[in-house]
Scaffold this motif. Sequence first.
Motif, PDB file in Angstrom:
ATOM      1  N   ARG A  47       0.834  -1.210   0.000  1.00 30.28           N
ATOM      2  CA  ARG A  47       0.000   0.000   0.000  1.00 30.28           C
ATOM      3  C   ARG A  47       0.868   1.259   0.000  1.00 30.28           C
ATOM      4  NH1 ARG A  47      -3.900   1.038   5.022  1.00 30.28           N
ATOM      5  NH2 ARG A  47      -1.849   1.331   5.970  1.00 30.28           N
ATOM      6  N   LEU A  48       1.945   1.259   0.785  1.00 28.41           N
ATOM      7  CA  LEU A  48       2.845   2.408   0.811  1.00 28.41           C
ATOM      8  C   LEU A  48       3.465   2.637  -0.574  1.00 28.41           C
ATOM      9  CD1 LEU A  48       4.635   1.889   4.245  1.00 28.41           C
ATOM     10  CD2 LEU A  48       3.028   3.718   3.642  1.00 28.41           C
ATOM     11  N   LYS A  49       3.808   1.534  -1.240  1.00 33.34           N
ATOM     12  CA  LYS A  49       4.345   1.645  -2.600  1.00 33.34           C
ATOM     13  C   LYS A  49       3.293   2.224  -3.537  1.00 33.34           C
ATOM     14  CE  LYS A  49       7.504   0.976  -5.759  1.00 33.34           C
ATOM     15  NZ  LYS A  49       8.746   1.785  -5.776  1.00 33.34           N
ATOM     16  N   SER A  50       2.045   1.804  -3.361  1.00 35.43           N
ATOM     17  CA  SER A  50       0.950   2.321  -4.187  1.00 35.43           C
ATOM     18  C   SER A  50       0.806   3.827  -3.994  1.00 35.43           C
ATOM     19  CB  SER A  50      -0.363   1.624  -3.824  1.00 35.43           C
ATOM     20  OG  SER A  50      -0.285   0.233  -4.067  1.00 35.43           O
ATOM     21  N   GLU A  51       0.913   4.278  -2.750  1.00 31.74           N
ATOM     22  CA  GLU A  51       0.805   5.703  -2.455  1.00 31.74           C
ATOM     23  C   GLU A  51       1.947   6.478  -3.102  1.00 31.74           C
ATOM     24  OE1 GLU A  51       0.667   5.903   1.786  1.00 31.74           O
ATOM     25  OE2 GLU A  51      -1.409   5.200   1.914  1.00 31.74           O
ATOM     26  N   THR A  52       3.148   5.895  -3.073  1.00 35.49           N
ATOM     27  CA  THR A  52       4.307   6.545  -3.685  1.00 35.49           C
ATOM     28  C   THR A  52       4.125   6.672  -5.190  1.00 35.49           C
ATOM     29  OG1 THR A  52       5.804   5.718  -1.974  1.00 35.49           O
ATOM     30  CG2 THR A  52       6.795   6.383  -4.067  1.00 35.49           C
ATOM     31  N   ILE A  53       3.599   5.607  -5.801  1.00 34.67           N
ATOM     32  CA  ILE A  53       3.360   5.619  -7.248  1.00 34.67           C
ATOM     33  C   ILE A  53       2.347   6.704  -7.607  1.00 34.67           C
ATOM     34  CG2 ILE A  53       2.383   4.288  -9.169  1.00 34.67           C
ATOM     35  CD1 ILE A  53       3.572   1.776  -7.796  1.00 34.67           C
ATOM     36  N   TYR A  54       1.305   6.834  -6.786  1.00 39.73           N
ATOM     37  CA  TYR A  54       0.292   7.873  -7.032  1.00 39.73           C
ATOM     38  C   TYR A  54       0.914   9.258  -6.914  1.00 39.73           C
ATOM     39  CZ  TYR A  54      -3.641  10.996  -6.192  1.00 39.73           C
ATOM     40  OH  TYR A  54      -4.521  12.050  -6.249  1.00 39.73           O
ATOM     41  N   GLU A  55       1.721   9.465  -5.877  1.00 43.54           N
ATOM     42  CA  GLU A  55       2.364  10.763  -5.687  1.00 43.54           C
ATOM     43  C   GLU A  55       3.283  11.093  -6.859  1.00 43.54           C
ATOM     44  OE1 GLU A  55       4.286  10.373  -1.931  1.00 43.54           O
ATOM     45  OE2 GLU A  55       2.399  10.312  -0.799  1.00 43.54           O
ATOM     46  N   GLU A  56       3.995  10.080  -7.351  1.00 45.48           N
ATOM     47  CA  GLU A  56       4.888  10.302  -8.494  1.00 45.48           C
ATOM     48  C   GLU A  56       4.098  10.632  -9.754  1.00 45.48           C
ATOM     49  OE1 GLU A  56       7.263   6.792  -8.764  1.00 45.48           O
ATOM     50  OE2 GLU A  56       8.676   7.439  -7.220  1.00 45.48           O
ATOM     51  N   SER A  57       2.920  10.067  -9.860  1.00 41.60           N
ATOM     52  CA  SER A  57       2.098  10.322 -11.048  1.00 41.60           C
ATOM     53  C   SER A  57       1.620  11.770 -11.096  1.00 41.60           C
ATOM     54  CB  SER A  57       0.900   9.374 -11.079  1.00 41.60           C
ATOM     55  OG  SER A  57      -0.054   9.723 -10.079  1.00 41.60           O
ATOM     56  N   LEU A  58       1.604  12.424  -9.935  1.00 38.04           N
ATOM     57  CA  LEU A  58       1.197  13.827  -9.880  1.00 38.04           C
ATOM     58  C   LEU A  58       2.371  14.777 -10.121  1.00 38.04           C
ATOM     59  CD1 LEU A  58      -1.075  13.685  -6.698  1.00 38.04           C
ATOM     60  CD2 LEU A  58      -1.788  13.532  -9.096  1.00 38.04           C
ATOM     61  N   SER A  59       3.571  14.201 -10.180  1.00 39.38           N
ATOM     62  CA  SER A  59       4.776  15.001 -10.340  1.00 39.38           C
ATOM     63  C   SER A  59       4.850  15.630 -11.725  1.00 39.38           C
ATOM     64  CB  SER A  59       6.018  14.134 -10.106  1.00 39.38           C
ATOM     65  OG  SER A  59       7.192  14.802 -10.486  1.00 39.38           O
ATOM     66  N   ASN A  60       5.537  16.752 -11.801  1.00 34.93           N
ATOM     67  CA  ASN A  60       5.745  17.406 -13.090  1.00 34.93           C
ATOM     68  C   ASN A  60       6.932  16.821 -13.842  1.00 34.93           C
ATOM     69  OD1 ASN A  60       3.616  19.257 -12.785  1.00 34.93           O
ATOM     70  ND2 ASN A  60       4.890  20.577 -11.494  1.00 34.93           N
ATOM     71  N   GLU A  61       7.524  15.773 -13.253  1.00 32.80           N
ATOM     72  CA  GLU A  61       8.680  15.147 -13.890  1.00 32.80           C
ATOM     73  C   GLU A  61       8.321  13.694 -14.233  1.00 32.80           C
ATOM     74  OE1 GLU A  61      12.515  15.978 -12.018  1.00 32.80           O
ATOM     75  OE2 GLU A  61      11.408  17.177 -10.561  1.00 32.80           O
ATOM     76  N   PRO A  62       7.680  13.470 -15.385  1.00 35.57           N
ATOM     77  CA  PRO A  62       7.219  12.136 -15.776  1.00 35.57           C
ATOM     78  C   PRO A  62       8.298  11.068 -15.736  1.00 35.57           C
ATOM     79  CG  PRO A  62       6.355  13.813 -17.263  1.00 35.57           C
ATOM     80  CD  PRO A  62       7.380  14.483 -16.400  1.00 35.57           C
ATOM     81  N   LYS A  63       9.527  11.452 -15.967  1.00 36.29           N
ATOM     82  CA  LYS A  63      10.590  10.450 -16.012  1.00 36.29           C
ATOM     83  C   LYS A  63      10.782   9.751 -14.667  1.00 36.29           C
ATOM     84  CE  LYS A  63      14.352  13.746 -15.028  1.00 36.29           C
ATOM     85  NZ  LYS A  63      15.612  14.330 -15.523  1.00 36.29           N
ATOM     86  N   LYS A  64      10.261  10.380 -13.598  1.00 29.99           N
ATOM     87  CA  LYS A  64      10.412   9.796 -12.276  1.00 29.99           C
ATOM     88  C   LYS A  64       9.253   8.869 -11.911  1.00 29.99           C
ATOM     89  CE  LYS A  64      13.222  13.398 -10.128  1.00 29.99           C
ATOM     90  NZ  LYS A  64      13.344  14.330  -8.971  1.00 29.99           N
TER      91      LYS A  64
END
Length: 234
Positions: A47-64
């Motif tokens: 679940r923590l990994k899922s949350e991290t993935i969601y947060e990264e998806s909101l990032s302005n840096e798609p490569k991350k």
Amino acid sequence: MVKKVFFFDLDDTLLDNFAAFCQTLKQYFPEREQNPDEIKRLYVTFRLKSETIYEESLSNEPKKVTSEFDRWKLVFNYFQQHFTQADLAVCDQQYHIFQKEQSLLPEYQRLFEKLQTNGVMVGVFTNGFATAQTNKIKQLNLTQHIPADQLFVSDLFGDAKPNVSCFEKLKEVLPTEVEEFFYVGDSYKNDVVPAYHAGWQPVWLNRFNERKVDYHTYQANDFDQLKHLIEELI
């Protein structure tokens, strides 16, 4: 006149993603002995990994941005099983299928009714993308129990938990006469901490016996405890 509101998180609070996770494990790792406590700890990591993935998806840096499938690497590695990218994709697909089979517990329906009978406003406030979370709201038939204008997705605020601003924005659209704000959620990071700092009273559904809290908050380990706790608070 509404003086008190109870808002609920969606995933892992009203929608039982853990049940879908366990079903997926039974299908793809049937030969592995699964200790319940260990599986809970594994799910917390998932679940923590899922949350991290969601947060990264909101990032302005798609490569991350990490692939959503990457959370399943944790599971395959835990079971020490070789995997391919295709295995991860299939596993994730099956998880979503099981997730879509979940329904709202009748006990929650009765709890909502009791709250409303006692003059308490009931609502849902969930993180996530508007389309996906709206589909989950429909899946659980929440509009049968809660007015549609009291069901909120953070994406529609242009925000996301754990930002404190999410809860501040939610307050702004609620009746001005409300005096007590309660938020029921399963995530310490995303629900308890930001709600507390926004002036809400967090009610932590700590199903997986996670860390002790740093803030004053109400806490329940299962639905029965949660029900009794909320009944005392109203």
